[in-house]
Design an enzyme around this catalytic site. Sequence first.
Site, PDB file in Angstrom:
ATOM      1  NE  ARG B 116     -12.943   5.873   9.020  1.00 21.25           N
ATOM      2  CZ  ARG B 116     -12.889   4.996   8.016  1.00 21.25           C
ATOM      3  NH1 ARG B 116     -13.197   5.369   6.789  1.00 21.25           N
ATOM      4  NH2 ARG B 116     -12.530   3.739   8.234  1.00 21.25           N
ATOM      5  CG  ASP B 214       4.707  -6.679  -3.425  1.00 16.16           C
ATOM      6  OD1 ASP B 214       3.754  -7.394  -3.063  1.00 16.16           O
ATOM      7  OD2 ASP B 214       4.945  -6.405  -4.622  1.00 16.16           O
ATOM      8  N   GLY B 216       5.287  -4.792   2.978  1.00 14.51           N
ATOM      9  CA  GLY B 216       4.893  -5.439   4.221  1.00 14.51           C
ATOM     10  C   GLY B 216       5.459  -6.839   4.331  1.00 14.51           C
ATOM     11  CD  GLU B 231      -5.300  -3.086   5.178  1.00 14.50           C
ATOM     12  OE1 GLU B 231      -5.122  -3.759   4.127  1.00 14.50           O
ATOM     13  OE2 GLU B 231      -5.712  -1.925   5.205  1.00 14.50           O
ATOM     14  NE  ARG B 264     -12.667   2.966  -0.265  1.00 14.50           N
ATOM     15  CZ  ARG B 264     -13.548   1.996  -0.491  1.00 14.50           C
ATOM     16  NH1 ARG B 264     -13.757   1.557  -1.730  1.00 14.50           N
ATOM     17  NH2 ARG B 264     -14.237   1.461   0.475  1.00 14.50           N
ATOM     18  NE  ARG B 418      -8.876   0.937   8.588  1.00 15.35           N
ATOM     19  CZ  ARG B 418      -7.724   0.306   8.485  1.00 15.35           C
ATOM     20  NH1 ARG B 418      -7.311  -0.122   7.329  1.00 15.35           N
ATOM     21  NH2 ARG B 418      -6.965   0.120   9.540  1.00 15.35           N
TER      22      ARG B 418
END
Lengths: 463, 463, 463, 463
Positions: B116, B214, B216, B231, B264, B418
């Site tokens: 993918r 966190d 991020g 994200e 996920r 997603r």
Amino acid sequence: MAGTGVFAEIMDGDVFQYYADNEWKTSLSGKTVSIINPTTRKVQYKVQACTQEEVNKVMETAKAAQKAWAKTPLWKRAELLHKAAAILKEHKNPIGECLVKEIAKPAKDAVTEVVRSGDLVSYCAEEGVRILGEGKYLVSDSFPGNERTKYCMVSKIPLASNTGRCGCTPHDPLLPPGWFPKGLINCVTGKGSEIGDFLTMHPGVNCISFTGGDTGIAISKKAGMIPLQMELGGKDACIVLEDADLDLAAASIVKGGFSYSGQRCTAVKVVLVMESVADTIVEKVNAKVAKLTVGPPEEDCDITPVVTESSANYIEGLVKDAKEKGATFCQEYKREGNLIWPLLLDNVRPDMRIAWEEPFGPVLPVIRINSVEEGIHHCNASNFGLQGCVFTRDINKAILISDAMETGTVQINSAPARGPDHFPFQGIKDSGIGSQGITNSINMMTKIKSTVINLPTPTYTMG
Amino acid sequence: MAGTGVFAEIMDGDVFQYYADNEWKTSLSGKTVSIINPTTRKVQYKVQACTQEEVNKVMETAKAAQKAWAKTPLWKRAELLHKAAAILKEHKNPIGECLVKEIAKPAKDAVTEVVRSGDLVSYCAEEGVRILGEGKYLVSDSFPGNERTKYCMVSKIPLASNTGRCGCTPHDPLLPPGWFPKGLINCVTGKGSEIGDFLTMHPGVNCISFTGGDTGIAISKKAGMIPLQMELGGKDACIVLEDADLDLAAASIVKGGFSYSGQRCTAVKVVLVMESVADTIVEKVNAKVAKLTVGPPEEDCDITPVVTESSANYIEGLVKDAKEKGATFCQEYKREGNLIWPLLLDNVRPDMRIAWEEPFGPVLPVIRINSVEEGIHHCNASNFGLQGCVFTRDINKAILISDAMETGTVQINSAPARGPDHFPFQGIKDSGIGSQGITNSINMMTKIKSTVINLPTPTYTMG
Amino acid sequence: MAGTGVFAEIMDGDVFQYYADNEWKTSLSGKTVSIINPTTRKVQYKVQACTQEEVNKVMETAKAAQKAWAKTPLWKRAELLHKAAAILKEHKNPIGECLVKEIAKPAKDAVTEVVRSGDLVSYCAEEGVRILGEGKYLVSDSFPGNERTKYCMVSKIPLASNTGRCGCTPHDPLLPPGWFPKGLINCVTGKGSEIGDFLTMHPGVNCISFTGGDTGIAISKKAGMIPLQMELGGKDACIVLEDADLDLAAASIVKGGFSYSGQRCTAVKVVLVMESVADTIVEKVNAKVAKLTVGPPEEDCDITPVVTESSANYIEGLVKDAKEKGATFCQEYKREGNLIWPLLLDNVRPDMRIAWEEPFGPVLPVIRINSVEEGIHHCNASNFGLQGCVFTRDINKAILISDAMETGTVQINSAPARGPDHFPFQGIKDSGIGSQGITNSINMMTKIKSTVINLPTPTYTMG
Amino acid sequence: MAGTGVFAEIMDGDVFQYYADNEWKTSLSGKTVSIINPTTRKVQYKVQACTQEEVNKVMETAKAAQKAWAKTPLWKRAELLHKAAAILKEHKNPIGECLVKEIAKPAKDAVTEVVRSGDLVSYCAEEGVRILGEGKYLVSDSFPGNERTKYCMVSKIPLASNTGRCGCTPHDPLLPPGWFPKGLINCVTGKGSEIGDFLTMHPGVNCISFTGGDTGIAISKKAGMIPLQMELGGKDACIVLEDADLDLAAASIVKGGFSYSGQRCTAVKVVLVMESVADTIVEKVNAKVAKLTVGPPEEDCDITPVVTESSANYIEGLVKDAKEKGATFCQEYKREGNLIWPLLLDNVRPDMRIAWEEPFGPVLPVIRINSVEEGIHHCNASNFGLQGCVFTRDINKAILISDAMETGTVQINSAPARGPDHFPFQGIKDSGIGSQGITNSINMMTKIKSTVINLPTPTYTMG
């Protein structure tokens, strides 16, 4: 009414003038075309029967006007259209009255239509600024083998000159003189036999946007290389599933089938209902039909006379055919002049003409189906493909059926409808060519011009 | 496994090298960072602990490479990305195995993810050609007061230099040397304490795209004027209405809640089910949970060890809190090392931590609700806003609930997801900033540059 | 003037009130902030010094108002904005006078700015209808491996609540009460030291759009995950080639360099002229500078006092530095209070501060260059990257130089300019983040939400 | 050559078969159409003369195939097109040779064209994924009077069935069997007199894309409601101003006027040069013409035989007319069979046929002009409006002249050109209808379908 009030100044005696060169004029033909009031079946208005010579002149000034218009700043063009929209809305009552007398539209609806037209002109103004004001800017190195030595600037520009000159009816005349370039907007009236084909094949024509039936198909055969936008007939099906909100479905069927006496391209023109709920639907629809008022448009009746006697006769033919072939008449068939009482025909079968043909009147056939597939099959077997609708609460069925129906639009849980006017609106098969709705219509009336700057050496934008 | 096969040449002894200047290098630090295998809880891999000095050098060459890249024809850039994608897919097995060892992803899923990723790179290539190759071309007379004397050509150009340098993990190393400009693509590994903030605040950085929690938020406070794409966490709710397809709902809850052991961002993290169908749903979910295999990722078990011991401890904390406050345990809680058996907690109430916090593990709370509004309220009261889903057959409820849920995406009748990767993907509130998905991500990594041609006299395009 | 005419009702004594809950209010702080008139250097106006408590309350009502607003039909939102624009334009004189007194803008220009602001609000209204009213509709089978089982409907929705609450100045107060939802539009004034950072880091903030210099950079460091639109400083270069229309170039330099006394982000801030035409350009510019009128804004003088004394001192510092390092003074340096006479500095060299720093006043440096590359190099070596301009008749040079200049916009044959306001407007490097212009600004103030309809079986739209 | 190599298997004896049902077939007519080699003027190939019956059958299977194709995931459709493109490029030599023999294209150019066609197919594949995969999502409350109760999902879907069936030439035959749905791609050959109009008016046709001259106009008159894309004749003008780069102009004139012997729609077909530089341009062009090689396409000669004898005769007619009316012959007129030596005619005047007509051969008229306006006037007086080009160094003149020229595209400082193939390409007036280029062509071959979800209550998307 003609000759009085706001229209007085645009008449010569009892005949409406035609509009050209920003002036109202009387044709040199000395002849007129009569407009029959569907209710009284008497002459209501007379309009000029213009000559080919006069058409030629209009085309000539239109060409010059278009060039001036194309050199007017976009914001100014929009400003003028906003002004025109405001005037249209300001005169909603006298213009609405014209619709009442000319096409027997119920009085309130007629006024509403004028207001909506004004809103539409305003929306067009702003949309036009955006469509004509924003093009694309392409680079050459997207395509294999090219360096970036070419910058391509792509604009949309108007199809030159007088777009949309067909379909003018005498209720446009209030556009004030002196604003738009002389000759930009014209309204020529006349006999189809004399200036119809002449207009269609006139070398000055750059675009034809037409709403109508067989005439549209005839025009398309004469138009050659001229871009066409056609909105022709329809046989919009209404599929009702077992799990539908039956009150909503019944209300939508009555509104969709009988508003303006069924004379709308997007009227519900055939009901395809699952057998298990058919009795209930028919009963609910009948209860509502019983409450429809029937009579003259001036009294805001729900059902008013159909536009012409030939139309009434055609409808009668369909009704008789259904009678002979065994359809169930939920109401007695009744007609006085052009006025036809609302009629629901149950148990219609595919061998009846009304299963396929478009009555354009207050007569609505119901076909009972035993599967969704049967409904979709009937819908797709039609020569028409304007809109369709499906009533179901089930999201999966709603989407899958919409995908399967071969029409320009599918309404889920509502009757077919043209608006809101910024939505795309299109028919496939014999229902039309191109797509309408404000944005699509403007796009359709443009063409593309590109300018390519070629550079001596590859260059890439830094920043 | 390290040091053998396709990876052999990018290792120095038993340590993976870092990638810079189109070469694999050993850090002068002489230090390494250990990557722990979640299953064995032993060191699986070692990567270089790069120095700030080495980061500086990478930034410098990246700046130069970016200029060269920005001057490469778009089709050629796409061609190189297609080649890279092909290589990625060709090596799906060894790369997939890295995912198995590093994050305990089930073997088959790991390989699927690599494929993918390759498809994603190819899709990006073509999308990039279009985004960078097509700008806007504007005229000045759209705005009141202006004549058409200005033509504005608007391009999107890359945010300069090395975008997306964060989040590099050691499984990228197979990008072949010698194609992309030297220094365009780099992979620097190191300790967060040493080069984390240094990277975030490095003057050479033009964009930060980060996936995490966190960390991020911490990055966002140091990034200043650098464009961010974040994200972060999620607490995706699954609302199940009475009329839902309960088999579909149960299957989606199990797949959404327990795939990759719940680790996920878009896992189902709380089930909000109408009381009247709650027993049925719980029963159906339990039946499926009972069939989940639990064990090592190499054996393609459904449930595998969570990524770190601290994560397992955190999950255990949530479970204990729920226990104490009276949640119903549908399965016995069981843990061995980092491996936690799948667990459905019924009758969870808002006072339990697991009603709000994100376990990132195979533990799923069920809250029974008495109205749709209660479900929406719980969803919107969360600090997170990534995705949500609703199971109902009713088209009206589906749309109205989707509109009411304050999350970046709402899935109707499916678990949060997603992909497909060209769909927009975004979180609101603490779940993120900006929007991902291929098109949005590329757009986010561009900036706008315009060139205005000013003309001495108004001009309007004819044609 | 304060306290009279149209403003009387929004004052408490001699202090302007702040606006919240659709009311004008007096702060409970009992304190005020003084606004100094740059011309008189005396207090002209006083505004409320609001407290953190009051800010909190405003945020709270704004949150509620935003929800109501988000549920108002788009056309109605536009209608209200059109009304607001009309009122703004109706009061152009008193509002314009505020600009004269507060920032010494020449009287006529001040009124023009108010009219332009009204036009901008109207344009925004129509653009907003389009941006918020049209999303994307995606299918799943574009991406490898997917069937068409998912339809994704993508909308742009407003970043919730009170966007753009920074930068409010006291000349907005005429927005009439009673139209917009209570609390939708607020104007809070206060001391930066008290409520500046408090506002920046307030959890109720969803977007920050800021115009300014160093303050913008400081804000960006505190904003964390809040989307930013920053329009900060600039050092716009004007490159003049040998083949330029020198009269046009000189006129543009004077207009670009000295309009509003050089206090515009897009002012020409350095002239880079080819040696061979430098004497001529300098001579032509000097001739025009000699004709500039100098004095109070009330008399519509070309050159008026700069906004603050500290600004005047800063400019003087740059001038002295240039003097010491040997720049040629084309005019004598002259200052009275905040009023600085226009000054062209020839033969400026890269070692002088004014070659790089932004005076934000009527002082313009000329650097003589010997090649185009030298000019581009100087431009790109700047920390700023707002706009640039190049004067040349040559189409190839114009495009190649525009591509090479690392600024947000390059004007070919005109001075840098922010407008027309629908054009994109953006700075790179320290000049800003994001892109402005009406369309880009509205887009920046939206986020994406998607709804995915998942179907039980693949479906493809027929028609 | 026929009957050997890669083509052997698609021949029946010495006659190429036609392609239908994914098979190569021999017509039951027993008749053939001969393809004359322009160089030898002898029969080179024979193709099947299909019957109306056979056309009917092809249409029928095509209809079914199209449905299957429309239900194939977009990425899979793209994948198949990429494969087809690869095969096309793999067989570039034998296919190129067909072009050499059938239309006397110089050998190298013929091969280049095949490669470019392959690239075009690939680009189409990716563009198609995007055009068909992304629609619009509209809300009802953009338009006055509407609440948000309607969501409209707008898709582009293919015009059903076999688009573009005209213009098939025998060099398509290598498309491999067994991939595309049976009947999706067909190649029917035959006599225009027998199946030409039959095809044009066939009810199974949904779109006509045609490249040609008068035949296109004839088709447009028979097509009725079928969407048309026409790329017909051209008389592309090349305007050369005094300040032009004369070497660049001369090189472009020779390349633009004589490549493939002038037989390109976008060939330079008339040079309009300012008197003051006319002698120089003519001299420079003549010098380059002298170097052109003349002979058979197999030897890669620059000038090869024109496609038919009637074409050669037509060209000769134009040359004789010019001779009689006093044009200056820069070279002696020379013809052998279909081979005509390159010829520049100077001092051409508007009374000569070649000033207006399209020779489609290696004969190029030069008209000397005394003002730019004269040049633009000549260009705009043409019935054609494909492309035009202007040579000038001056950016203002370049843009203003481009705006003034009434053609689909204007090239600044380069000869007219169709490519790169993603650029829009269109003619106005008698030069065509619609716009080509990959994106526009795909869009033209789609129609719009919309699905409207009607909701029981207004709803606004929150997030």
